[in-house]
Design a protein around this motif. Structure first.
Motif, mmCIF file in Angstrom:
data_model
loop_
_atom_site.group_PDB
_atom_site.id
_atom_site.type_symbol
_atom_site.label_atom_id
_atom_site.label_comp_id
_atom_site.label_asym_id
_atom_site.label_seq_id
_atom_site.Cartn_x
_atom_site.Cartn_y
_atom_site.Cartn_z
ATOM 1 N N UNK A 1 1.833 -0.368 -7.471
ATOM 2 C CA UNK A 1 1.221 0.791 -6.820
ATOM 3 C C UNK A 1 1.667 0.942 -5.387
ATOM 4 N N UNK A 2 1.921 -0.198 -4.737
ATOM 5 C CA UNK A 2 2.313 -0.166 -3.329
ATOM 6 C C UNK A 2 3.696 0.414 -3.124
ATOM 7 N N UNK A 3 4.521 0.419 -4.189
ATOM 8 C CA UNK A 3 5.899 0.882 -4.068
ATOM 9 C C UNK A 3 5.995 2.365 -3.694
ATOM 10 N N UNK B 1 -6.845 -2.060 -2.118
ATOM 11 C CA UNK B 1 -7.172 -2.225 -3.537
ATOM 12 C C UNK B 1 -7.896 -3.550 -3.767
ATOM 13 N N UNK B 2 -7.453 -4.600 -3.090
ATOM 14 C CA UNK B 2 -8.103 -5.911 -3.233
ATOM 15 C C UNK B 2 -9.563 -5.835 -2.802
ATOM 16 N N UNK B 3 -9.825 -5.191 -1.670
ATOM 17 C CA UNK B 3 -11.199 -5.017 -1.199
ATOM 18 C C UNK B 3 -12.027 -4.168 -2.167
ATOM 19 N N UNK B 4 -11.394 -3.150 -2.710
ATOM 20 C CA UNK B 4 -12.057 -2.278 -3.686
ATOM 21 C C UNK B 4 -12.460 -3.079 -4.919
ATOM 22 N N UNK C 1 -8.078 2.601 3.051
ATOM 23 C CA UNK C 1 -7.523 3.786 2.379
ATOM 24 C C UNK C 1 -7.447 4.976 3.342
ATOM 25 N N UNK C 2 -8.404 5.077 4.236
ATOM 26 C CA UNK C 2 -8.351 6.143 5.248
ATOM 27 C C UNK C 2 -7.134 5.956 6.148
ATOM 28 N N UNK D 1 -2.135 11.311 -4.016
ATOM 29 C CA UNK D 1 -3.179 11.527 -5.022
ATOM 30 C C UNK D 1 -3.956 10.259 -5.349
ATOM 31 N N UNK D 2 -3.268 9.127 -5.369
ATOM 32 C CA UNK D 2 -3.962 7.883 -5.703
ATOM 33 C C UNK D 2 -4.920 7.486 -4.580
#
Length: 350
Positions: A71-73, A87-90, A102-103, A113-114
């Motif tokens: 996803x990071x790509x 994502x890890x925190x989520x 994310x902000x 979009x993601x």
């Protein structure tokens, strides 16, 4: 010895915080994870060596890490690490911290979009957390008010919880209990009122209204009882006034007071009985007074003839107190006053 899903890796590094290490990984056997990065390590069952950690790889965790890396790509190099952290925190349920990441990522790659999907989902989860916190607070307040017998305030808290979450079992339980208690108190209040026990009825009706403040019928009954209580207080005062006048022999005034009681409570048996008794007393006293008035009027005339004006006037006044319209007494009073004026004039001239 090991499969690719359970390979052995060698980790060495330093701890940033409890459970978190910055690791470098050498591909000892079948390891397919990242070669370097921050990782959460489960130390239970680990072998610790000086500066080294031996661990068995987790296929599930590896899959998650690979998904995060994939996803990071889509982000520039500066955003990859932020995305992985977010994502890890989520995934750890740390939504506020994840939202911050994310902000920040959204500022680097606006319109992604993601990122938007994650932010929207985080917002829903945070709103859900606020909702749960609010419900917990309201329930605690409701329980505290209930313990203090402040049922109206407790009712409002449980009602608010029910508005937020119609299925909340605690709120439903107490709202049902409050309703059943209110109806029971209301029924008992009605029964007491029918027995003429207004004060006791009002007490229970007020309690019923506390348990169910939104019940208009109970509220109206409380108002009705309050009105009855005021009327009863007024009627009792008038009744006692009648007793006092009766004891003093003022039977006409006693009758008037008790008649006012009957205007409020037409079926007041004691007031009705007393009125008849006072009327009988009044008739007897009137006859005696009439005879006494005739005798007093005769004495007043005799005193007038003797020139004893003051004594004559006192007798005439007595007659007028019994019969204020007695024509002979009124005439005699005028004659006495005229005599007194003439006598005064003569004295003044001398």
């Amino acid at each position: 010895m090991f499969s690719e899903s359970a390979g052995l890796n060698l980790k060495a590094g330093y701890r940033y915080s409890k459970g978190s290490v910055m690791i470098k990984t050498d591909n000892v056997y079948g390891w397919t994870g990242e070669l370097q990065g921050e990782s959460e390590a489960d130390y239970s069952g680990f072998y610790f060596g000086t500066g080294f950690v031996l661990a068995f790889g987790s296929a599930d965790k590896r899959a998650v890490n690979m998904a995060i890396a994939a996803g990071a790509e889509q982000f520039p190099e500066i955003g990859k690490k932020i995305y992985a952290d977010a994502v890890t925190l989520y995934n750890a349920g740390l939504y506020k911290q994840s939202e911050v990441k994310f902000t920040e990522l959204n500022q680097i790659s606006p319109g992604n979009t993601e990122t938007k999907k994650y932010l929207d989902d985080i917002n829903l989860k945070l709103e859900g957390n606020k909702k749960l916190e609010n419900i917990k607070k309201l329930l605690a307040e409701g329980d505290e008010y209930r313990a203090k017998n402040k049922f109206k305030e407790a009712y409002s808290r449980y009602t608010e919880v029910n508005r937020i979450d119609a299925g909340n079992e605690t709120a439903l339980f107490y709202l049902k209990y409050f309703r059943e208690t209110a109806l029971a108190r209301y029924g008992d209040a009605r029964a007491l009122n029918s027995q003429g026990k207004i004060n006791a009825a009002l007490k229970l009706a007020k309690e019923a209204s506390e348990y169910s403040p939104d019940d208009a019928e109970i509220a109206d009954f409380v108002k009705e009882l309050k009105g009855d209580k005021n009327n009863r207080r007024k009627a009792d005062a008038l009744y006692n006034e009648g007793v006092l006048n009766f004891q003093k022999g003022y039977y006409d005034k006693a009758i008037t007071a008790w008649q006012k009681v009957v205007e409020i409570y037409p079926d007041d048996a004691e007031a009705l009985k007393n009125i008849e008794l006072a009327k009988e007393k009044y008739r007897n006293s009137s006859a005696a007074e009439e005879q006494s008035a005739e005798q007093a009027l005769k004495e007043a005339r005799d005193l007038f003839e003797q020139g004893l004006m003051e004594e004559s006037l006192a007798k005439a006044d007595y007659v007028l107190r019994i019969d204020g319209n007695n024509a002979e007494a009124l005439k005699l009073t005028e004659e006495i006053k005229a005599k007194q004026e003439n006598k005064t004039t003569t004295l003044n001239k001398r």
